[in-house]
Structures are given as structure tokens and as C-alpha cells.
Write an enzyme that holds these catalytic residues in place. Structure first.
Site, PDB file in Angstrom:
ATOM      1  N   GLY A  43      -3.181  -3.513   3.650  1.00 55.67           N
ATOM      2  CA  GLY A  43      -2.795  -2.922   4.924  1.00 55.67           C
ATOM      3  C   GLY A  43      -3.653  -1.702   5.205  1.00 55.67           C
ATOM      4  O   GLY A  43      -4.154  -1.056   4.281  1.00 55.67           O
ATOM      5  N   GLN A  48      -5.998   6.066   9.215  1.00 55.35           N
ATOM      6  CA  GLN A  48      -6.737   6.047   7.958  1.00 55.35           C
ATOM      7  C   GLN A  48      -8.240   5.847   8.159  1.00 55.35           C
ATOM      8  O   GLN A  48      -9.010   6.026   7.216  1.00 55.35           O
ATOM      9  CB  GLN A  48      -6.199   4.950   7.041  1.00 55.35           C
ATOM     10  CG  GLN A  48      -4.803   5.224   6.530  1.00 55.35           C
ATOM     11  CD  GLN A  48      -4.355   4.105   5.630  1.00 55.35           C
ATOM     12  OE1 GLN A  48      -3.798   3.110   6.094  1.00 55.35           O
ATOM     13  NE2 GLN A  48      -4.622   4.242   4.342  1.00 55.35           N
ATOM     14  N   CYS A  91      -2.657   3.490  -2.148  1.00 49.75           N
ATOM     15  CA  CYS A  91      -3.028   3.755  -0.758  1.00 49.75           C
ATOM     16  C   CYS A  91      -4.540   3.967  -0.692  1.00 49.75           C
ATOM     17  O   CYS A  91      -5.094   4.703  -1.513  1.00 49.75           O
ATOM     18  CB  CYS A  91      -2.294   4.991  -0.247  1.00 49.75           C
ATOM     19  SG  CYS A  91      -2.694   5.417   1.458  1.00 49.75           S
ATOM     20  N   LEU A  92      -5.170   3.327   0.284  1.00 51.45           N
ATOM     21  CA  LEU A  92      -6.616   3.481   0.424  1.00 51.45           C
ATOM     22  C   LEU A  92      -7.012   4.923   0.712  1.00 51.45           C
ATOM     23  O   LEU A  92      -8.124   5.337   0.379  1.00 51.45           O
ATOM     24  CB  LEU A  92      -7.141   2.552   1.519  1.00 51.45           C
ATOM     25  CG  LEU A  92      -6.988   1.053   1.234  1.00 51.45           C
ATOM     26  CD1 LEU A  92      -7.492   0.233   2.420  1.00 51.45           C
ATOM     27  CD2 LEU A  92      -7.705   0.648  -0.040  1.00 51.45           C
ATOM     28  N   HIS A 133       5.085   1.115   4.710  1.00 53.52           N
ATOM     29  CA  HIS A 133       4.030   2.046   4.289  1.00 53.52           C
ATOM     30  C   HIS A 133       3.053   2.324   5.438  1.00 53.52           C
ATOM     31  O   HIS A 133       2.728   3.484   5.724  1.00 53.52           O
ATOM     32  CB  HIS A 133       3.289   1.443   3.089  1.00 53.52           C
ATOM     33  CG  HIS A 133       2.131   2.235   2.593  1.00 53.52           C
ATOM     34  ND1 HIS A 133       2.147   2.898   1.390  1.00 53.52           N
ATOM     35  CD2 HIS A 133       0.901   2.461   3.123  1.00 53.52           C
ATOM     36  CE1 HIS A 133       0.972   3.506   1.211  1.00 53.52           C
ATOM     37  NE2 HIS A 133       0.197   3.248   2.249  1.00 53.52           N
ATOM     38  N   GLU A 134       2.584   1.262   6.099  1.00 53.49           N
ATOM     39  CA  GLU A 134       1.592   1.453   7.166  1.00 53.49           C
ATOM     40  C   GLU A 134       2.204   2.137   8.388  1.00 53.49           C
ATOM     41  O   GLU A 134       1.547   2.964   9.026  1.00 53.49           O
ATOM     42  CB  GLU A 134       0.946   0.120   7.551  1.00 53.49           C
ATOM     43  CG  GLU A 134       0.181  -0.562   6.425  1.00 53.49           C
ATOM     44  CD  GLU A 134      -0.828   0.329   5.719  1.00 53.49           C
ATOM     45  OE1 GLU A 134      -1.408   1.239   6.355  1.00 53.49           O
ATOM     46  OE2 GLU A 134      -1.051   0.123   4.511  1.00 53.49           O
ATOM     47  N   HIS A 137       2.211   5.773   7.976  1.00 52.62           N
ATOM     48  CA  HIS A 137       0.927   6.385   8.340  1.00 52.62           C
ATOM     49  C   HIS A 137       0.864   6.706   9.829  1.00 52.62           C
ATOM     50  O   HIS A 137       0.321   7.736  10.221  1.00 52.62           O
ATOM     51  CB  HIS A 137      -0.251   5.479   7.977  1.00 52.62           C
ATOM     52  CG  HIS A 137      -0.700   5.590   6.563  1.00 52.62           C
ATOM     53  ND1 HIS A 137      -1.168   6.762   6.005  1.00 52.62           N
ATOM     54  CD2 HIS A 137      -0.753   4.655   5.579  1.00 52.62           C
ATOM     55  CE1 HIS A 137      -1.489   6.558   4.748  1.00 52.62           C
ATOM     56  NE2 HIS A 137      -1.245   5.290   4.457  1.00 52.62           N
TER      57      HIS A 137
END
Length: 175
Positions: A43, A48, A91-92, A133-134, A137
Site C-alpha cells: 500500500g 508518502q 511502512c515505506l 494504515h494507508e 496516512h
């Protein structure tokens, strides 16, 4: 595309509603999906990659080699349900660590697709967790704000060490 790393302040800002008529969303979604796959993510939210729009791409089908990203524009969580589960999340934008996060097992989300259609997606397990999670963000919330205070202290220390060791997006642990 370059992935924005914590503690960049853009990650703490609430993203703006995306204009469904904006033709550039298709290109943005495609570039985001490519970036997500290049970094072994499941994701990625627009903040991000430095874009404060309410857009995410996900692909939680870890069983298939085929790439079928789902683009969610202006997603809204309609419901979370099920047992509370604490699982490690990577997480990226926070490479090199995995943080235990407590979330409900199931999520139902309403969104617009790239054609402007109203859609609903629901899932548990990885998909339910990824959706939550996304969307966090999009609301300016990172892993550090999603965990309990004691875990946050350890996660911040571990993240500093991971960055010092050269952690890159897509890495969930630095040996």
C-alpha cells in the site's frame, strides 16, 4: 517517485480531497503503484510521495505474481469490526523497523475509483490492516502515532538506528 521518509512534516498533514475530474490522478496512481511495487509494499498513500491528496493504491494479493493495484480516491472508513489484533506493521516511509500496532481485524471502506464510480471494499487480515494504515496516512498519522506510548519510544529509537544503518524503503528490519 521518491518516497518521503519520517520525520518529514508532510507525513503529519491531513491530505485534501482529490478532485475526481482531475485527469492527473490516473498518472499519479500509476506512478504510485510502480513505486509501491519497486519497494515491495502492499500500500502507498499520496502523502508518502509528497502529494497531499486523498489517494491510495493497494495490492495485498501476496499469492499472485500478477499486479492488480486498486486505486482508492477519497476513501472513508465506514466500519471497523472484529477482534482487536496487535501485529507488526512496516511502512515505506519508516524503513528498517516493524512496529506492533493494535487494530480491528476488519475494515469496510467507501471510495471513488479512477472513473469516478462509488465503490466499497472490505477485508480482514492484511487487507483490513492495509486499508486502515494507508487511510491513517491521509489523516497525517504515521506508525509512531498509531502505537502505544511505550512502543513509540522504542520504535523511535529503533528507527534512528535503522536510518543510521542505511535503511531504505521496503526494508522492515535491519540486521
Amino acid at each position: 517517485m521518491r518516497i518521503v521518509l519520517s520525520p518529514d512534516p508532510i507525513l503529519r498533514q491531513r491530505a485534501e480531497e482529490a478532485d475526481i475530474a482531475d485527469e492527473s490522478l490516473k498518472s499519479l496512481a500509476q506512478q504510485m503503484a510502480e513505486t509501491m511495487y519497486e519497494n515491495n509494499g502492499c500500500g502507498l498513500a499520496a502523502p508518502q510521495v509528497g502529494v497531499l491528496k486523498r489517494l491510495i493504491v493497494i495490492d495485498c494479493d501476496t499469492e499472485s505474481e500478477e499486479r492488480n493495484p486498486i486505486t482508492l480516491i477519497n476513501p472513508v472508513i465506514l466500519e471497523t469490526a472484529g477482534e482487536w489484533e496487535t501485529e507488526g506493521e512496516g511502512c515505506l516511509s519508516v524503513p528498517g523497523i516493524t512496529v506492533p500496532i493494535r487494530r480491528r481485524a476488519f475494515a469496510r471502506v467507501e471510495y471513488r475509483d479512477l472513473d469516478g464510480n462509488v465503490c466499497t471494499i472490505e477485508g480482514d487480515g492484511l487487507l483490513g490492516r492495509c486499508l486502515q494504515h494507508e487511510i491513517d496516512h491521509l489523516n497525517g498519522k504515521t506508525l509512531f502515532e498509531s502505537c502505544d506510548p511505550i512502543t513509540r519510544i522504542a520504535a523511535l529509537r529503533d528507527y534512528d538506528a535503522a536510518l543510521a544503518a542505511g535503511a531504505q524503503p521496503g526494508e522492515v528490519a535491519i540486521a
